[in-house]
Write a protein that holds these residues in place. Sequence first.
Motif, PDB file in Angstrom:
ATOM      1  N   LEU A 201       0.627  -1.235   0.187  1.00  0.00           N
ATOM      2  CA  LEU A 201       0.035  -0.161  -0.288  1.00  0.00           C
ATOM      3  C   LEU A 201       1.198   1.378   0.189  1.00  0.00           C
ATOM      4  N   LEU A 202       1.894   1.612   0.749  1.00  0.00           N
ATOM      5  CA  LEU A 202       2.629   2.578   0.662  1.00  0.00           C
ATOM      6  C   LEU A 202       3.433   3.196  -0.192  1.00  0.00           C
ATOM      7  N   PRO A 203       3.960   2.081  -1.128  1.00  0.00           N
ATOM      8  CA  PRO A 203       4.320   2.972  -2.379  1.00  0.00           C
ATOM      9  C   PRO A 203       3.166   3.579  -3.344  1.00  0.00           C
ATOM     10  N   ASP A 204       1.299   2.997  -3.288  1.00  0.00           N
ATOM     11  CA  ASP A 204       0.778   3.959  -3.604  1.00  0.00           C
ATOM     12  C   ASP A 204       0.557   4.998  -3.538  1.00  0.00           C
ATOM     13  N   MET A 205       0.525   5.443  -2.130  1.00  0.00           N
ATOM     14  CA  MET A 205       0.390   5.991  -1.154  1.00  0.00           C
ATOM     15  C   MET A 205       1.246   7.120  -1.328  1.00  0.00           C
ATOM     16  N   ALA A 206       2.292   6.847  -1.021  1.00  0.00           N
ATOM     17  CA  ALA A 206       3.277   8.194  -1.326  1.00  0.00           C
ATOM     18  C   ALA A 206       3.337   8.344  -2.823  1.00  0.00           C
ATOM     19  N   SER A 207       3.489   8.154  -3.621  1.00  0.00           N
ATOM     20  CA  SER A 207       3.006   8.340  -4.769  1.00  0.00           C
ATOM     21  C   SER A 207       1.998   9.219  -4.855  1.00  0.00           C
ATOM     22  N   VAL A 276     -10.208   4.485   2.295  1.00  0.00           N
ATOM     23  CA  VAL A 276     -10.319   2.938   2.838  1.00  0.00           C
ATOM     24  C   VAL A 276      -8.990   2.590   1.309  1.00  0.00           C
ATOM     25  N   VAL A 277      -8.630   1.652   1.129  1.00  0.00           N
ATOM     26  CA  VAL A 277      -7.233   1.367   1.093  1.00  0.00           C
ATOM     27  C   VAL A 277      -6.612  -0.307   1.418  1.00  0.00           C
ATOM     28  N   TYR A 278      -7.193  -0.913   0.238  1.00  0.00           N
ATOM     29  CA  TYR A 278      -6.821  -2.203   0.416  1.00  0.00           C
ATOM     30  C   TYR A 278      -6.542  -3.132  -0.916  1.00  0.00           C
ATOM     31  N   LYS A 279      -5.153  -4.055  -0.665  1.00  0.00           N
ATOM     32  CA  LYS A 279      -4.122  -4.929  -2.155  1.00  0.00           C
ATOM     33  C   LYS A 279      -4.075  -5.758  -1.192  1.00  0.00           C
ATOM     34  N   GLY A 280      -4.327  -6.937  -1.724  1.00  0.00           N
ATOM     35  CA  GLY A 280      -3.762  -8.690  -1.155  1.00  0.00           C
ATOM     36  C   GLY A 280      -3.156  -9.296  -1.745  1.00  0.00           C
ATOM     37  N   VAL A 309     -17.621   5.678   3.320  1.00  0.00           N
ATOM     38  CA  VAL A 309     -16.259   5.533   3.048  1.00  0.00           C
ATOM     39  C   VAL A 309     -15.480   5.076   1.880  1.00  0.00           C
ATOM     40  N   LYS A 310     -15.006   5.978   0.599  1.00  0.00           N
ATOM     41  CA  LYS A 310     -14.834   5.123  -0.631  1.00  0.00           C
ATOM     42  C   LYS A 310     -13.665   3.870  -0.251  1.00  0.00           C
ATOM     43  N   GLU A 311     -14.092   2.872  -1.054  1.00  0.00           N
ATOM     44  CA  GLU A 311     -12.972   1.697  -0.782  1.00  0.00           C
ATOM     45  C   GLU A 311     -12.141   1.990  -2.254  1.00  0.00           C
ATOM     46  N   LEU A 312     -11.310   1.340  -2.468  1.00  0.00           N
ATOM     47  CA  LEU A 312     -10.256   1.534  -2.689  1.00  0.00           C
ATOM     48  C   LEU A 312      -9.624  -0.489  -3.111  1.00  0.00           C
ATOM     49  N   ILE A 313      -9.907  -1.047  -3.714  1.00  0.00           N
ATOM     50  CA  ILE A 313      -9.386  -2.760  -3.789  1.00  0.00           C
ATOM     51  C   ILE A 313      -8.868  -2.944  -4.365  1.00  0.00           C
ATOM     52  N   CYS A 317      -6.984   0.433  -6.322  1.00  0.00           N
ATOM     53  CA  CYS A 317      -5.614   1.673  -5.933  1.00  0.00           C
ATOM     54  C   CYS A 317      -5.003   0.986  -6.285  1.00  0.00           C
ATOM     55  N   THR A 318      -4.514   2.793  -6.697  1.00  0.00           N
ATOM     56  CA  THR A 318      -3.678   3.059  -7.966  1.00  0.00           C
ATOM     57  C   THR A 318      -3.640   4.567  -7.365  1.00  0.00           C
ATOM     58  N   PRO A 319      -2.266   4.513  -7.554  1.00  0.00           N
ATOM     59  CA  PRO A 319      -1.609   6.148  -7.090  1.00  0.00           C
ATOM     60  C   PRO A 319      -3.160   7.111  -8.030  1.00  0.00           C
ATOM     61  N   VAL A 320      -4.070   7.007  -9.237  1.00  0.00           N
ATOM     62  CA  VAL A 320      -4.392   7.859  -9.645  1.00  0.00           C
ATOM     63  C   VAL A 320      -5.515   8.049  -9.354  1.00  0.00           C
ATOM     64  N   ASN A 321      -6.460   7.106  -8.576  1.00  0.00           N
ATOM     65  CA  ASN A 321      -7.649   6.824  -7.716  1.00  0.00           C
ATOM     66  C   ASN A 321      -7.894   7.202  -6.526  1.00  0.00           C
ATOM     67  N   ILE A 322      -6.856   7.303  -5.632  1.00  0.00           N
ATOM     68  CA  ILE A 322      -6.480   8.105  -3.948  1.00  0.00           C
ATOM     69  C   ILE A 322      -6.375   9.557  -4.983  1.00  0.00           C
ATOM     70  N   SER A 323      -5.233   9.701  -5.883  1.00  0.00           N
ATOM     71  CA  SER A 323      -5.696  11.268  -6.161  1.00  0.00           C
ATOM     72  C   SER A 323      -6.715  12.140  -6.192  1.00  0.00           C
ATOM     73  N   GLU A 324      -7.376  11.114  -7.615  1.00  0.00           N
ATOM     74  CA  GLU A 324      -8.952  11.595  -7.340  1.00  0.00           C
ATOM     75  C   GLU A 324      -9.322  11.905  -6.495  1.00  0.00           C
ATOM     76  N   GLU A 325      -9.458  10.821  -5.466  1.00  0.00           N
ATOM     77  CA  GLU A 325     -10.109  11.042  -3.952  1.00  0.00           C
ATOM     78  C   GLU A 325     -10.074  11.821  -2.962  1.00  0.00           C
ATOM     79  N   LEU A 326      -8.743  12.129  -3.108  1.00  0.00           N
ATOM     80  CA  LEU A 326      -8.234  12.793  -2.563  1.00  0.00           C
ATOM     81  C   LEU A 326      -8.552  14.230  -2.092  1.00  0.00           C
TER      82      LEU A 326
END
Length: 372
Positions: A201-207, A276-280, A309-313, A317-326
């Motif tokens: 998760l952290l690489p996508d968050m940091a991106s 909310v994010v999750y990758k497995g 709350v938005k769930e990106l699973i 769970c991508t930098p683009v989607n995280i940025s858009e939701e933020l």
Amino acid sequence: MKYYLVAGEASGDLHGANLMKALKELDTEAQFRYFGGDLMQAEGGTLVKHYAEMAFMGFVEVVMNLNTILKNLKHCKQDIAAYQPDVLVLIDFPGFNLKIAEFAKQHGLLVCYYISPKVWAWNQKRVLKIKRIVDHLFCILPFEVDFYKSWGMDIDYVGNPLLDAVDAFKPDNQFLQKYNLNTKKIIALLPGSRKQEISRLLPDMASVITNFPNYQFVIAGAPSFAPAYYDTYIGDTKTQVIFNATYDILANAHAAVVASGTATLETALFKVPQIVVYKGNPLTIKIARSLIKIGFISLVNLIMDKLVVKELIQEYCTPVNISEELNKLIDDNAYRNKMLANYDLLLDKMGAPGASGKTAGLIINYAKKNKA
């Protein structure tokens, strides 16, 4: 009385510590031995094994670490048998703890289970096993009462212990100065407490950090990892990793990106708009999607029984989607305010603090009756 507690992850350590504190207030002769973490160790007693050596999440991950898990199970069983506690208190962590419960029941020990296994999510017939091997089950989610009742099982609903933890929190008024944080609004990153969560998760968050130059990002570090571990994923972003201060981070945050788990509910209790994010492991996710019967993964949405709350699973769970939701959480006031209004409804639904004290009282009463 002698208490043996088993917690296998960071959230269990938090709830275990609060429960131990409550038990000590009601039982001045309480003795503790446990699998847990730093917070439980701070309450006294003997830490047998730290959860950092135990927290494996996902079907594939469990298989890959099966030898370690089996060794931990053997060690735990032997230690419980040698200690002979008046009561065994198992905290969440069902894959491990249900096996410990079965062992303890076979050896005539009183088994209390704090924070019900999420059997309502998949393979609901596991309730039948719980009825057989657990003497007293303490649930913390409102909808679990009716679920267990539908299976003919009486449980004790004690409320949610996170309310106790947040209620007991005393903010550090020097937090910003202590960590040299500037006047920019904070976006909190909570990538989880397990190695596989952080690494995925952290690489996508940091991106996304460079996309928000007008904000400062702060990572809530898990105490079982060194700062150098986080440096692997955040590179030269100059983002701070702060340990043992998650609540102070949330108390000062404007928005957050949060790994699915207990932290999503904690973030809501601090009224911080979140993603909310999750990758497995892909195979784990494929298996889970075929088995799990619920529509959400975050506790906020599960308790409210709707999308709050938005769930990106996984693939979402991508930098683009995280940025858009933020951007929506930061710039869309209507969107942000709707989430905050739902947080107020969530608080009403969860009730008042007191779960730790209530559970401690019930455990002591059940143990006394068992000894009589």
